[in-house]
Write a protein that holds these residues in place. Structure first.
Motif, mmCIF file in Angstrom:
data_model
loop_
_atom_site.group_PDB
_atom_site.id
_atom_site.type_symbol
_atom_site.label_atom_id
_atom_site.label_comp_id
_atom_site.label_asym_id
_atom_site.label_seq_id
_atom_site.Cartn_x
_atom_site.Cartn_y
_atom_site.Cartn_z
ATOM 1 N N PRO A 123 59.610 -102.209 14.318
ATOM 2 C CA PRO A 123 58.218 -101.403 14.292
ATOM 3 C C PRO A 123 57.865 -100.851 14.919
ATOM 4 O O PRO A 123 57.500 -99.458 15.447
ATOM 5 N N VAL A 124 56.588 -101.467 15.490
ATOM 6 C CA VAL A 124 55.446 -101.428 16.321
ATOM 7 C C VAL A 124 55.908 -100.635 17.785
ATOM 8 O O VAL A 124 56.080 -99.384 18.738
ATOM 9 N N ILE A 125 56.928 -101.730 18.371
ATOM 10 C CA ILE A 125 57.751 -101.077 19.729
ATOM 11 C C ILE A 125 57.778 -99.820 19.490
ATOM 12 O O ILE A 125 58.086 -99.049 20.947
ATOM 13 N N GLN A 126 58.659 -99.435 18.285
ATOM 14 C CA GLN A 126 58.930 -98.272 18.398
ATOM 15 C C GLN A 126 58.068 -96.897 18.202
ATOM 16 O O GLN A 126 58.449 -95.817 18.823
ATOM 17 N N GLY A 127 57.441 -97.567 17.806
ATOM 18 C CA GLY A 127 56.425 -96.398 17.168
ATOM 19 C C GLY A 127 55.714 -95.960 18.972
ATOM 20 O O GLY A 127 54.995 -94.573 19.304
ATOM 21 N N ILE A 128 55.004 -97.094 20.419
ATOM 22 C CA ILE A 128 54.650 -97.008 21.269
ATOM 23 C C ILE A 128 55.630 -96.694 21.980
ATOM 24 O O ILE A 128 55.388 -95.004 22.666
ATOM 25 N N ALA A 129 57.242 -96.971 22.096
ATOM 26 C CA ALA A 129 57.843 -95.910 22.407
ATOM 27 C C ALA A 129 58.247 -94.564 22.098
ATOM 28 O O ALA A 129 58.095 -93.083 23.158
ATOM 29 N N LEU A 130 58.446 -93.964 21.341
ATOM 30 C CA LEU A 130 58.069 -92.770 20.582
ATOM 31 C C LEU A 130 56.755 -91.761 20.614
ATOM 32 O O LEU A 130 56.918 -91.041 20.843
ATOM 33 N N TYR A 131 55.503 -92.602 20.620
ATOM 34 C CA TYR A 131 54.098 -91.593 21.095
ATOM 35 C C TYR A 131 54.051 -91.275 22.266
ATOM 36 O O TYR A 131 54.100 -90.733 22.781
ATOM 37 N N CYS A 132 54.389 -92.724 23.723
ATOM 38 C CA CYS A 132 54.586 -92.295 25.148
ATOM 39 C C CYS A 132 55.643 -90.857 25.036
ATOM 40 O O CYS A 132 55.296 -90.443 25.948
ATOM 41 N N ALA A 133 56.533 -91.034 24.699
ATOM 42 C CA ALA A 133 57.746 -90.139 24.576
ATOM 43 C C ALA A 133 57.068 -88.175 24.343
ATOM 44 O O ALA A 133 57.672 -87.398 25.576
ATOM 45 N N VAL A 134 56.258 -88.536 23.082
ATOM 46 C CA VAL A 134 55.546 -87.632 23.298
ATOM 47 C C VAL A 134 54.353 -87.510 23.664
ATOM 48 O O VAL A 134 54.645 -85.561 24.209
ATOM 49 N N ALA A 135 53.991 -87.826 24.831
ATOM 50 C CA ALA A 135 53.461 -87.605 25.488
ATOM 51 C C ALA A 135 53.194 -87.123 26.443
ATOM 52 O O ALA A 135 53.213 -86.182 27.430
ATOM 53 N N VAL A 136 54.498 -87.524 27.049
ATOM 54 C CA VAL A 136 55.331 -87.719 28.331
ATOM 55 C C VAL A 136 55.458 -85.642 28.241
ATOM 56 O O VAL A 136 55.360 -84.660 29.356
ATOM 57 N N VAL A 137 56.499 -85.305 26.702
ATOM 58 C CA VAL A 137 56.575 -83.923 26.797
ATOM 59 C C VAL A 137 55.585 -83.164 26.662
ATOM 60 O O VAL A 137 55.200 -82.094 27.145
ATOM 61 N N ILE A 138 54.267 -83.151 25.688
ATOM 62 C CA ILE A 138 53.309 -82.748 25.796
ATOM 63 C C ILE A 138 52.776 -83.031 27.446
ATOM 64 O O ILE A 138 51.914 -80.877 27.549
ATOM 65 N N ILE A 139 52.780 -83.721 28.441
ATOM 66 C CA ILE A 139 51.933 -83.019 29.289
ATOM 67 C C ILE A 139 52.840 -82.040 30.202
ATOM 68 O O ILE A 139 52.408 -82.073 30.839
ATOM 69 N N SER A 140 54.500 -82.197 30.046
ATOM 70 C CA SER A 140 54.826 -81.313 31.216
ATOM 71 C C SER A 140 54.669 -79.558 30.808
ATOM 72 O O SER A 140 55.322 -79.313 31.721
ATOM 73 N N LEU A 141 54.921 -79.930 29.143
ATOM 74 C CA LEU A 141 54.210 -78.335 28.635
ATOM 75 C C LEU A 141 53.361 -77.709 29.403
ATOM 76 O O LEU A 141 52.916 -76.802 29.634
ATOM 77 N N LEU A 142 51.695 -79.439 29.320
ATOM 78 C CA LEU A 142 50.829 -78.481 29.766
ATOM 79 C C LEU A 142 50.818 -77.903 31.032
ATOM 80 O O LEU A 142 49.928 -77.193 31.787
ATOM 81 N N VAL A 143 51.625 -78.536 32.215
ATOM 82 C CA VAL A 143 51.745 -78.130 33.640
ATOM 83 C C VAL A 143 52.848 -77.527 33.936
ATOM 84 O O VAL A 143 51.762 -76.782 34.338
ATOM 85 N N GLU A 144 53.144 -77.059 32.736
ATOM 86 C CA GLU A 144 53.815 -75.904 32.893
ATOM 87 C C GLU A 144 53.128 -74.715 32.533
ATOM 88 O O GLU A 144 53.242 -73.884 32.891
ATOM 89 N N ILE A 145 51.922 -75.185 31.598
ATOM 90 C CA ILE A 145 50.992 -73.993 31.386
ATOM 91 C C ILE A 145 50.332 -73.399 32.463
ATOM 92 O O ILE A 145 49.993 -72.284 33.074
ATOM 93 N N VAL A 146 49.786 -74.550 33.202
ATOM 94 C CA VAL A 146 49.036 -74.524 34.052
ATOM 95 C C VAL A 146 49.362 -73.860 35.231
ATOM 96 O O VAL A 146 49.028 -73.096 35.798
ATOM 97 N N SER A 147 50.503 -74.405 35.567
ATOM 98 C CA SER A 147 51.425 -73.601 36.795
ATOM 99 C C SER A 147 51.468 -72.174 36.880
ATOM 100 O O SER A 147 51.219 -70.915 37.280
ATOM 101 N N TRP A 148 51.966 -71.620 35.190
ATOM 102 C CA TRP A 148 51.774 -70.017 35.107
ATOM 103 C C TRP A 148 50.396 -70.124 35.215
ATOM 104 O O TRP A 148 50.651 -68.524 36.238
ATOM 105 N N TRP A 149 49.578 -70.094 34.850
ATOM 106 C CA TRP A 149 47.982 -69.487 35.348
ATOM 107 C C TRP A 149 48.180 -69.383 36.508
ATOM 108 O O TRP A 149 47.479 -68.760 36.763
ATOM 109 N N LEU A 150 47.853 -70.202 37.173
ATOM 110 C CA LEU A 150 48.036 -70.448 38.609
ATOM 111 C C LEU A 150 48.830 -68.994 39.290
ATOM 112 O O LEU A 150 48.056 -68.824 40.536
ATOM 113 N N ASP A 151 49.697 -69.350 39.464
ATOM 114 C CA ASP A 151 50.616 -69.009 39.756
ATOM 115 C C ASP A 151 50.017 -67.621 39.283
ATOM 116 O O ASP A 151 51.429 -66.746 38.551
#
Length: 276
Positions: free
Chosen positions: A241-269
């Motif tokens: 259960p702990v392994i699943q939780g860490i993997a899931l939260y890391c995956a969510v973090a990656v998605v959020i980071i990708s979204l933020l990078v897209e937003i910043v790229s839109w703002w800069l371009d």
């Protein structure tokens, strides 16, 4: 694993019922999804019995601080080195900086961490060799780990940003700005860096996803009680259960980071702004 190898059949049956293992796979999965979306939880730890959400929340601050420090450090050093190299094309600073990514690209992050511990922790005694303090002591103790993590990200960032800056410096609008006698600093920081940063920013977003995994390894090297040490101990104890939780939260973090990078790229371009 919870009850031990000498558990009675009655205790096993009672535990199966408590864990919901006597339900069908479909019902177990629906219960798992319900707990996940309502409580942000993947169950209780097999070892400690505590909620995985609580365990991860206790370890997350030091890991997030390490990721933030290493990201800021990698960006600052990459900007300095790429700017120095691109403004001194084919001169000795450029040659030295171009050698840097080639030499450091193949260095394992844990090996770099061990070298930094031996040099700055054991011989020079400038930084602690492991653990994380409290308050400002935590920031101080994470300097070596953040340098280690940033070291793995800098080569690709420096190479990408240098190439993009050289392309922008040789473009027609930069020649026009120079002919208009606009100060070099204004051209460099307002026009060159802004246009060259977009591809490197996208690369940084991808690298940041890998950086999360690298951080977990570095935590083991420096003995930091973060999510990385929790993950490794959970793997050794088969605490699924702990392994699943860490993997899931890391995956969510990656998605959020990708979204933020897209937003910043839109703002800069400005081109994307015009289309919107």
């Amino acid at each position: 694993m919870i009850l031990g190898e000498y558990a009675t059949p009655e205790a096993l049956e009672s535990m199966h019922h408590a864990l919901g293992l006597d339900l069908s796979l479909g019902e177990q999965f629906l219960r798992f999804l319900s707990n996940l979306f309502t409580q942000g939880d993947t169950g209780n730890s097999i070892v400690s019995g505590n909620s995985t959400r609580v365990l991860i929340a206790e370890r997350a601050p030091v890991t997030l601080l390490l990721i933030a420090m290493s990201s800021v450090l990698a960006i600052i050093i990459a900007l300095l080195l790429a700017t120095l190299a691109s403004t001194n094309k084919n001169k000795w600073p450029d040659h030295l900086i171009r050698i840097f990514p080639t030499v450091t690209m193949g260095m394992p992050v844990f090996w770099v961490g061990l070298l930094l511990i031996l040099l700055f922790g054991v011989r020079l005694r400038w930084f602690p060799v492991g653990g994380a303090g409290e308050g400002w002591g935590m920031v101080y103790s994470l300097i070596l780990p953040s340098i280690t993590v940033a070291f793995s990200q800098m080569p690709t960032l420096v190479r990408s940003l240098r190439a993009q800056m050289l392309d922008v410096l040789e473009s027609d609008f930069i020649v026009t700005l120079k002919a208009a006698q606009i100060p070099s600093r204004v051209i460099l920081f307002k026009h060159v860096l802004r246009n060259a940063a977009l591809p490197t920013l996208m690369l940084f977003g991808v690298n940041l996803s890998y950086l999360i995994g690298g951080t977990l390894v570095v935590e083991q090297v420096f003995g930091i009680k973060g999510i990385g040490s929790l993950l490794f101990s959970s793997i050794s104890n088969r605490d699924f259960p702990v392994i699943q939780g860490i993997a899931l939260y890391c995956a969510v973090a990656v998605v959020i980071i990708s979204l933020l990078v897209e937003i910043v790229s839109w703002w800069l371009d400005p081109r994307t702004k015009g289309k919107s």
